[in-house]
Design an enzyme around this catalytic site. Structure first.
Site, PDB file in Angstrom:
ATOM      1  N   GLY A  29     -11.132  35.214 -20.841  1.00  0.00           N
ATOM      2  CA  GLY A  29     -10.844  34.491 -22.070  1.00  0.00           C
ATOM      3  C   GLY A  29      -9.773  33.431 -21.916  1.00  0.00           C
ATOM      4  O   GLY A  29      -9.414  33.030 -20.819  1.00  0.00           O
ATOM      5  N   TYR A  30      -9.280  32.955 -23.064  1.00  0.00           N
ATOM      6  CA  TYR A  30      -8.400  31.793 -23.161  1.00  0.00           C
ATOM      7  C   TYR A  30      -9.017  30.651 -22.364  1.00  0.00           C
ATOM      8  O   TYR A  30      -8.453  30.130 -21.411  1.00  0.00           O
ATOM      9  CB  TYR A  30      -6.972  32.101 -22.690  1.00  0.00           C
ATOM     10  CG  TYR A  30      -5.954  31.222 -23.377  1.00  0.00           C
ATOM     11  CD1 TYR A  30      -5.561  31.493 -24.679  1.00  0.00           C
ATOM     12  CD2 TYR A  30      -5.419  30.116 -22.736  1.00  0.00           C
ATOM     13  CE1 TYR A  30      -4.643  30.674 -25.336  1.00  0.00           C
ATOM     14  CE2 TYR A  30      -4.508  29.291 -23.380  1.00  0.00           C
ATOM     15  CZ  TYR A  30      -4.122  29.579 -24.678  1.00  0.00           C
ATOM     16  OH  TYR A  30      -3.217  28.755 -25.322  1.00  0.00           O
ATOM     17  N   LEU A  31     -10.211  30.293 -22.765  1.00  0.00           N
ATOM     18  CA  LEU A  31     -11.067  29.422 -21.972  1.00  0.00           C
ATOM     19  C   LEU A  31     -10.567  27.986 -21.938  1.00  0.00           C
ATOM     20  O   LEU A  31      -9.972  27.487 -22.893  1.00  0.00           O
ATOM     21  CB  LEU A  31     -12.495  29.457 -22.531  1.00  0.00           C
ATOM     22  CG  LEU A  31     -13.137  30.842 -22.620  1.00  0.00           C
ATOM     23  CD1 LEU A  31     -14.561  30.727 -23.144  1.00  0.00           C
ATOM     24  CD2 LEU A  31     -13.123  31.561 -21.280  1.00  0.00           C
ATOM     25  N   HIS A  32     -10.818  27.332 -20.806  1.00  0.00           N
ATOM     26  CA  HIS A  32     -10.463  25.931 -20.610  1.00  0.00           C
ATOM     27  C   HIS A  32     -11.649  25.241 -19.929  1.00  0.00           C
ATOM     28  O   HIS A  32     -12.712  25.852 -19.722  1.00  0.00           O
ATOM     29  CB  HIS A  32      -9.180  25.802 -19.781  1.00  0.00           C
ATOM     30  CG  HIS A  32      -9.190  26.626 -18.525  1.00  0.00           C
ATOM     31  ND1 HIS A  32      -9.999  26.348 -17.444  1.00  0.00           N
ATOM     32  CD2 HIS A  32      -8.478  27.739 -18.181  1.00  0.00           C
ATOM     33  CE1 HIS A  32      -9.790  27.229 -16.489  1.00  0.00           C
ATOM     34  NE2 HIS A  32      -8.886  28.096 -16.903  1.00  0.00           N
ATOM     35  N   HIS A  35     -13.482  27.017 -17.048  1.00  0.00           N
ATOM     36  CA  HIS A  35     -14.497  27.997 -17.455  1.00  0.00           C
ATOM     37  C   HIS A  35     -15.772  27.300 -17.932  1.00  0.00           C
ATOM     38  O   HIS A  35     -16.891  27.725 -17.602  1.00  0.00           O
ATOM     39  CB  HIS A  35     -13.963  28.874 -18.594  1.00  0.00           C
ATOM     40  CG  HIS A  35     -12.806  29.738 -18.231  1.00  0.00           C
ATOM     41  ND1 HIS A  35     -11.532  29.495 -18.694  1.00  0.00           N
ATOM     42  CD2 HIS A  35     -12.720  30.843 -17.455  1.00  0.00           C
ATOM     43  CE1 HIS A  35     -10.716  30.422 -18.231  1.00  0.00           C
ATOM     44  NE2 HIS A  35     -11.412  31.251 -17.472  1.00  0.00           N
ATOM     45  N   GLN A  59      -6.620  45.346 -13.543  1.00  0.00           N
ATOM     46  CA  GLN A  59      -6.257  44.422 -12.479  1.00  0.00           C
ATOM     47  C   GLN A  59      -4.857  43.837 -12.645  1.00  0.00           C
ATOM     48  O   GLN A  59      -4.457  42.956 -11.888  1.00  0.00           O
ATOM     49  CB  GLN A  59      -7.281  43.302 -12.357  1.00  0.00           C
ATOM     50  CG  GLN A  59      -7.349  42.324 -13.514  1.00  0.00           C
ATOM     51  CD  GLN A  59      -8.539  41.391 -13.407  1.00  0.00           C
ATOM     52  OE1 GLN A  59      -9.694  41.813 -13.567  1.00  0.00           O
ATOM     53  NE2 GLN A  59      -8.284  40.117 -13.144  1.00  0.00           N
ATOM     54  N   GLY A 145     -15.137  30.789  -9.926  1.00  0.00           N
ATOM     55  CA  GLY A 145     -14.465  29.584  -9.468  1.00  0.00           C
ATOM     56  C   GLY A 145     -13.843  29.752  -8.093  1.00  0.00           C
ATOM     57  O   GLY A 145     -13.372  30.842  -7.721  1.00  0.00           O
ATOM     58  N   ARG A 185      -3.258  30.809 -17.330  1.00  0.00           N
ATOM     59  CA  ARG A 185      -1.817  31.071 -17.239  1.00  0.00           C
ATOM     60  C   ARG A 185      -0.983  29.797 -17.423  1.00  0.00           C
ATOM     61  O   ARG A 185       0.213  29.895 -17.720  1.00  0.00           O
ATOM     62  CB  ARG A 185      -1.483  31.721 -15.897  1.00  0.00           C
ATOM     63  CG  ARG A 185      -2.080  33.109 -15.721  1.00  0.00           C
ATOM     64  CD  ARG A 185      -1.692  33.704 -14.379  1.00  0.00           C
ATOM     65  NE  ARG A 185      -2.345  34.978 -14.147  1.00  0.00           N
ATOM     66  CZ  ARG A 185      -1.890  36.151 -14.550  1.00  0.00           C
ATOM     67  NH1 ARG A 185      -0.753  36.194 -15.229  1.00  0.00           N
ATOM     68  NH2 ARG A 185      -2.537  37.259 -14.293  1.00  0.00           N
TER      69      ARG A 185
END
Length: 281
Positions: A29-32, A35, A59, A145, A185
């Site tokens: 998530g917190y897609l950019h 992604h 993880q 990625g 991040r």
């Protein structure tokens, strides 16, 4: 676009005919745009595309890091809806790890150096959750990625060893205009840290330039790259490493293709990046 939170609903979406020509993009998530580049690749190669959003507690080594991991469910869903994704799997931790969950999928050797050395147990969490996602979706293709180069190798090895019927598709690292590798991040960087963060890519490009000029000795490259990164008063090198791109064995001479990867702290926040160098034999 269907938003799915339960396994039974996911299986209903997949349908009795099975996941024919299904592409999967696993995310936290917190897609950019990085992604979304994976999603676009998947949409170009599959009849149906699903995205999973799950901040995987298994993880994370540091509970504070897990707690601070950025989240934006509404924004993520809107981006995926605009992209044309068929389904988003958005499970809770209890769905993925029900009470008394006690299974582990581990890949040896490839997980020992680099991120594995800095974050013990991290890859056990990655491979376990990805194996679960592959079992739930049984996709034809899954997209990851190249920024997380070691993770990519580890997942490819897991797929080969366990005979998952899925093709792991590696997608190029997406970068900001100043070269910083896109990462969820990055949102946690302070303005001063963000101004220094492009030093990671600058150091990698410096190594590429020096190898093109004929330098082959990795200790000298290490020294020069460290100087570049730590010219920023907020940047602290965790590691800079030169490895065989298939085995991750360390190398001291740049002969042929070499993976150079690094991790850098900005306060408690840690960023990673990598490129592949091409040295003459």
């Amino acid at each position: 676009m269907q938003v799915i939170k339960e396994i039974q609903t996911l299986r209903q979406w997949i349908g009795p005919a099975g996941p024919q020509d299904l592409g999967l993009v696993p995310t936290m998530g917190y897609l950019h745009e990085g992604h979304i580049s994976l999603v676009k690749r998947a949409l170009s190669e599959n009849r149906r595309v699903a995205v999973s959003i799950f901040v995987n507690p298994a993880q994370f080594n540091d509970p504070a890091d897990l707690e601070k991991y950025p989240r934006n469910e509404a924004g993520d869903l809107e981006l995926l809806r605009q992209a044309g994704v068929g389904a988003v799997f958005l499970p809770s931790p209890e769905v993925i790890y029900p009470p008394e969950f006690n299974a582990l999928v581990r890949v040896e050797r490839l997980t020992a150096p680099l991120e594995g050395a800095s974050r013990p147990g991290h890859f056990d969490g990655v491979t376990t959750v990805v194996a679960k996602l592959f079992n739930l979706f049984t996709p034809c293709r899954a997209y990851f990625g190249e920024k997380d180069a070691q993770q990519l190798l580890v997942i490819q090895k897991m797929v080969a060893d366990l005979n998952f019927p899925v093709k792991v598709v590696a997608c190029p690292t997406q970068r900001e205009a100043d070269g910083l590798a896109m990462s969820s991040r990055n949102a946690r960087l302070t303005p001063d840290q963000r101004a220094e963060a492009p030093l990671l890519y600058r150091a990698l490009l410096h190594a590429e330039k020096r190898v093109a000029e004929g330098l082959k000795e990795t200790p000298q490259l290490l020294k020069e790259m460290t100087q570049i990164i730590e010219s920023g008063p907020l940047a602290v090198v965790d590691y800079i490493s030169f490895n065989d791109p298939k085995t991750l064995e360390p190398v001291e001479q740049i002969n042929g293709e070499v993976l150079v990867s690094l991790a850098v702290f900005f306060g408690a926040l840690r960023l990673i990046d990598n490129i592949r160098l091409q040295g003459g034999a």
